[in-house]
Structure formats: structure tokens, C-alpha cells
Design a protein around this motif. Sequence first.
Motif, short mmCIF file in Angstrom:
data_model
loop_
_atom_site.label_atom_id
_atom_site.label_comp_id
_atom_site.label_asym_id
_atom_site.label_seq_id
_atom_site.Cartn_x
_atom_site.Cartn_y
_atom_site.Cartn_z
N VAL A 22 0.86 -1.19 0.00
CA VAL A 22 0.00 0.00 0.00
C VAL A 22 0.89 1.23 0.00
O VAL A 22 1.62 1.47 0.97
CB VAL A 22 -0.93 0.01 1.24
N LYS A 51 -6.84 7.41 0.45
CA LYS A 51 -8.12 6.73 0.65
C LYS A 51 -8.45 6.54 2.13
O LYS A 51 -9.60 6.35 2.49
CB LYS A 51 -8.11 5.36 -0.03
N ILE A 124 -8.64 -0.50 1.59
CA ILE A 124 -8.06 -0.36 0.25
C ILE A 124 -8.35 -1.60 -0.59
O ILE A 124 -8.59 -1.52 -1.80
CB ILE A 124 -6.53 -0.10 0.33
N ALA A 125 -8.33 -2.78 0.05
CA ALA A 125 -8.57 -4.04 -0.66
C ALA A 125 -9.95 -4.09 -1.32
O ALA A 125 -10.14 -4.81 -2.30
CB ALA A 125 -8.40 -5.22 0.29
N MET A 127 -11.05 -1.92 -3.17
CA MET A 127 -10.87 -1.27 -4.47
C MET A 127 -9.67 -1.79 -5.23
O MET A 127 -9.50 -1.45 -6.40
CB MET A 127 -10.68 0.24 -4.26
N ASP A 128 -8.81 -2.57 -4.57
CA ASP A 128 -7.53 -2.95 -5.17
C ASP A 128 -7.27 -4.44 -4.96
O ASP A 128 -6.90 -4.86 -3.85
CB ASP A 128 -6.43 -2.11 -4.53
N PRO A 129 -7.44 -5.24 -6.01
CA PRO A 129 -7.24 -6.69 -5.88
C PRO A 129 -5.82 -7.09 -5.45
O PRO A 129 -5.66 -8.10 -4.76
CB PRO A 129 -7.54 -7.24 -7.28
N ALA A 130 -4.81 -6.32 -5.79
CA ALA A 130 -3.44 -6.66 -5.38
C ALA A 130 -3.29 -6.53 -3.87
O ALA A 130 -2.63 -7.36 -3.23
CB ALA A 130 -2.43 -5.76 -6.09
N VAL A 131 -3.91 -5.52 -3.29
CA VAL A 131 -3.86 -5.36 -1.83
C VAL A 131 -4.69 -6.46 -1.18
O VAL A 131 -4.31 -6.99 -0.13
CB VAL A 131 -4.31 -3.95 -1.41
N GLU A 132 -5.80 -6.82 -1.79
CA GLU A 132 -6.60 -7.94 -1.27
C GLU A 132 -5.76 -9.22 -1.21
O GLU A 132 -5.77 -9.94 -0.21
CB GLU A 132 -7.84 -8.15 -2.12
N ASP A 133 -5.02 -9.49 -2.28
CA ASP A 133 -4.14 -10.67 -2.32
C ASP A 133 -3.07 -10.59 -1.24
O ASP A 133 -2.77 -11.59 -0.58
CB ASP A 133 -3.50 -10.83 -3.69
#
Length: 155
Positions: A22, A51, A124-125, A127-133
Amino acid sequence: MGSQSDWTTMKHAAETLTTLGVPHEVRIVSAHRTPARMVEYATTAQARGLKVVIAGAGGAAHLPGMVAAMTLLPVLGVPVESHAMKGMDSLMSIVQMPGGIPVGTLAIGKAGAINAALLAGSIIALMDPAVEDALDAWRARQTAAVAEEPVDAPA
């Protein structure tokens, strides 16, 4: 954070955000000693692309609440441990926001800083799949690190 001395606690939030991938900024913005800087920071945060705001403060700990009053972004408050009251003063100052100006308040000290970063990562996850991963991987590592048996348990 409200002062340079808060970095001892807040560096754990920065390290956790880095682990999650992030992007973040670190600033010293005191509600009491640099109020104009605080107003400028809070009122421009959303336009700069932020955010979520993680605000750490000790003692009177007005920074999270003041920032929350000046932005629509979620604000997560981290009470920094103080010398006089071991952070209870900070905790009470942050958690007792009036209705209508919310601040998500975390634990005192290092645990609160880490959890603030993880909570920001969860936001943030959305809105953001990379942060979710990255958050999924964090949780998997945490689960894997818990032993099934006590280390000193008899066989």
C-alpha cells in the motif's frame, strides 16, 4: 503522527503498509504545534489520492479527531503510549469523539499501529485486488505461524 517521538510506534504501521504493497506517506502534523500544517494536510488528503488516514498521537491526542473533522476519508486513530498515563490518556482522547465525527480507534502502541495498517489495507482491498491478495497472504502467514502444539508439550 503528532510528533517525531511517535515514530517509534507509527513505524510499525508504515512497515505493515509496505508489506501489503500500500503506497503511503509519513508526515509529522501536530494539532497543537503545527495547526496550519494539519489543516492543509487534512483538507487536501483526498485530492492527493489518499483513501484512508492513519493518525497516531499521544497525550491529549487531538490529531485523529481534528483530521477527521476536516476530511470525509476514514480516519484510524492510534493512541501512542505516553509517559504519564501509559497511553490511556491518548486512548480516551481519541475514542471519545462526539457523534458525527467518527474516528476508528485502535489499541495503544505497536499493536494498534499494526492493526491500523491492516484495517486500512482491508479498506483499500475493497478497491484494489493486489492489496486484497497481499492481505490474504498476510493472514495465511499469520495462521501458519501458530503452532498446533505447545513447544514444550510432553510427547
